[in-house]
Design a protein around this motif. Structure first.
Motif, PDB file in Angstrom:
ATOM      1  N   GLU A  64      33.434  36.136  34.038  1.00 27.45           N
ATOM      2  CA  GLU A  64      34.858  36.485  34.137  1.00 27.45           C
ATOM      3  C   GLU A  64      35.044  37.999  34.089  1.00 27.45           C
ATOM      4  O   GLU A  64      35.882  38.547  34.814  1.00 27.45           O
ATOM      5  CB  GLU A  64      35.665  35.815  33.017  1.00 27.45           C
ATOM      6  CG  GLU A  64      35.721  34.306  33.098  1.00 27.45           C
ATOM      7  CD  GLU A  64      36.559  33.774  34.246  1.00 27.45           C
ATOM      8  OE1 GLU A  64      36.996  34.540  35.122  1.00 27.45           O
ATOM      9  OE2 GLU A  64      36.776  32.552  34.275  1.00 27.45           O
ATOM     10  N   GLY A  65      34.276  38.677  33.246  1.00 25.30           N
ATOM     11  CA  GLY A  65      34.356  40.135  33.174  1.00 25.30           C
ATOM     12  C   GLY A  65      33.965  40.801  34.488  1.00 25.30           C
ATOM     13  O   GLY A  65      34.621  41.738  34.939  1.00 25.30           O
ATOM     14  N   ARG A  66      32.902  40.284  35.116  1.00 20.62           N
ATOM     15  CA  ARG A  66      32.477  40.832  36.418  1.00 20.62           C
ATOM     16  C   ARG A  66      33.550  40.619  37.480  1.00 20.62           C
ATOM     17  O   ARG A  66      33.648  41.399  38.422  1.00 20.62           O
ATOM     18  CB  ARG A  66      31.154  40.200  36.861  1.00 20.62           C
ATOM     19  CG  ARG A  66      29.941  40.739  36.131  1.00 20.62           C
ATOM     20  CD  ARG A  66      28.642  40.285  36.776  1.00 20.62           C
ATOM     21  NE  ARG A  66      28.485  38.848  36.786  1.00 20.62           N
ATOM     22  CZ  ARG A  66      27.954  38.127  35.801  1.00 20.62           C
ATOM     23  NH1 ARG A  66      27.541  38.714  34.701  1.00 20.62           N
ATOM     24  NH2 ARG A  66      27.839  36.816  35.910  1.00 20.62           N
ATOM     25  N   ASN A  67      34.338  39.568  37.312  1.00 20.03           N
ATOM     26  CA  ASN A  67      35.419  39.280  38.258  1.00 20.03           C
ATOM     27  C   ASN A  67      36.742  39.910  37.834  1.00 20.03           C
ATOM     28  O   ASN A  67      37.793  39.576  38.378  1.00 20.03           O
ATOM     29  CB  ASN A  67      35.581  37.764  38.437  1.00 20.03           C
ATOM     30  CG  ASN A  67      34.404  37.154  39.157  1.00 20.03           C
ATOM     31  OD1 ASN A  67      33.855  37.749  40.081  1.00 20.03           O
ATOM     32  ND2 ASN A  67      34.005  35.978  38.744  1.00 20.03           N
ATOM     33  N   GLU A  68      36.670  40.798  36.848  1.00 21.86           N
ATOM     34  CA  GLU A  68      37.820  41.558  36.338  1.00 21.86           C
ATOM     35  C   GLU A  68      38.931  40.673  35.777  1.00 21.86           C
ATOM     36  O   GLU A  68      40.097  41.043  35.786  1.00 21.86           O
ATOM     37  CB  GLU A  68      38.349  42.515  37.406  1.00 21.86           C
ATOM     38  CG  GLU A  68      37.326  43.553  37.800  1.00 21.86           C
ATOM     39  CD  GLU A  68      37.853  44.576  38.773  1.00 21.86           C
ATOM     40  OE1 GLU A  68      39.068  44.592  39.063  1.00 21.86           O
ATOM     41  OE2 GLU A  68      37.037  45.392  39.252  1.00 21.86           O
ATOM     42  N   ARG A  69      38.557  39.523  35.255  1.00 24.01           N
ATOM     43  CA  ARG A  69      39.499  38.653  34.538  1.00 24.01           C
ATOM     44  C   ARG A  69      39.223  38.842  33.049  1.00 24.01           C
ATOM     45  O   ARG A  69      38.627  37.991  32.394  1.00 24.01           O
ATOM     46  CB  ARG A  69      39.332  37.210  34.994  1.00 24.01           C
ATOM     47  CG  ARG A  69      39.765  37.006  36.444  1.00 24.01           C
ATOM     48  CD  ARG A  69      39.802  35.547  36.849  1.00 24.01           C
ATOM     49  NE  ARG A  69      38.469  34.988  36.964  1.00 24.01           N
ATOM     50  CZ  ARG A  69      37.889  34.657  38.115  1.00 24.01           C
ATOM     51  NH1 ARG A  69      38.530  34.821  39.257  1.00 24.01           N
ATOM     52  NH2 ARG A  69      36.689  34.143  38.129  1.00 24.01           N
ATOM     53  N   PHE A  70      39.667  39.977  32.542  1.00 20.32           N
ATOM     54  CA  PHE A  70      39.281  40.414  31.207  1.00 20.32           C
ATOM     55  C   PHE A  70      39.885  39.565  30.097  1.00 20.32           C
ATOM     56  O   PHE A  70      39.243  39.368  29.061  1.00 20.32           O
ATOM     57  CB  PHE A  70      39.606  41.899  31.030  1.00 20.32           C
ATOM     58  CG  PHE A  70      38.904  42.762  32.039  1.00 20.32           C
ATOM     59  CD1 PHE A  70      37.519  42.816  32.085  1.00 20.32           C
ATOM     60  CD2 PHE A  70      39.626  43.484  32.972  1.00 20.32           C
ATOM     61  CE1 PHE A  70      36.851  43.587  33.037  1.00 20.32           C
ATOM     62  CE2 PHE A  70      38.975  44.259  33.927  1.00 20.32           C
ATOM     63  CZ  PHE A  70      37.587  44.319  33.959  1.00 20.32           C
TER      64      PHE A  70
END
Length: 100
Positions: A64-70
């Protein structure tokens, strides 16, 4: 061998085994014994996380972090940390600048 591992992990996952789901997600991610398949990787990763597998929660947090869904990433890190996952605890400390 991969074929036997895939067969047993699949049977165990069908019975709800969280570790088997996690192992299948890794196989689909890396293409180990199966063709790489992001949808199947994510399916098994989510199933493992829902079943309480701390490494799966951690892996979902990183994805999720890599997909900018922080926000989603933080929630997965928190759940994994509550399950005792050391990497998630370190990630949360780092993100909040908490020092021992």
């Amino acid at each position: 061998d991969y074929d036997t591992a895939f067969e047993y992990f699949t049977k165990a996952a069908e019975l709800g085994d969280a570790s088997a789901h996690h192992e299948l997600s890794i196989m689909y991610q890396k293409g180990g014994g199966v063709e790489k398949d992001e949808k199947m990787e994510l399916f098994h990763l989510v199933e493992a996380a829902i079943a309480g597998h701390p490494d799966a929660r951690y892996d979902l947090a990183r994805k999720e972090g890599r997909n900018e869904r922080f926000d989603r990433s933080a929630k997965h890190f928190i759940i994994a940390a509550n399950l005792g996952h050391d990497g998630s605890i370190r990630a949360l400390r780092s993100a909040t600048n908490v020092v021992d």
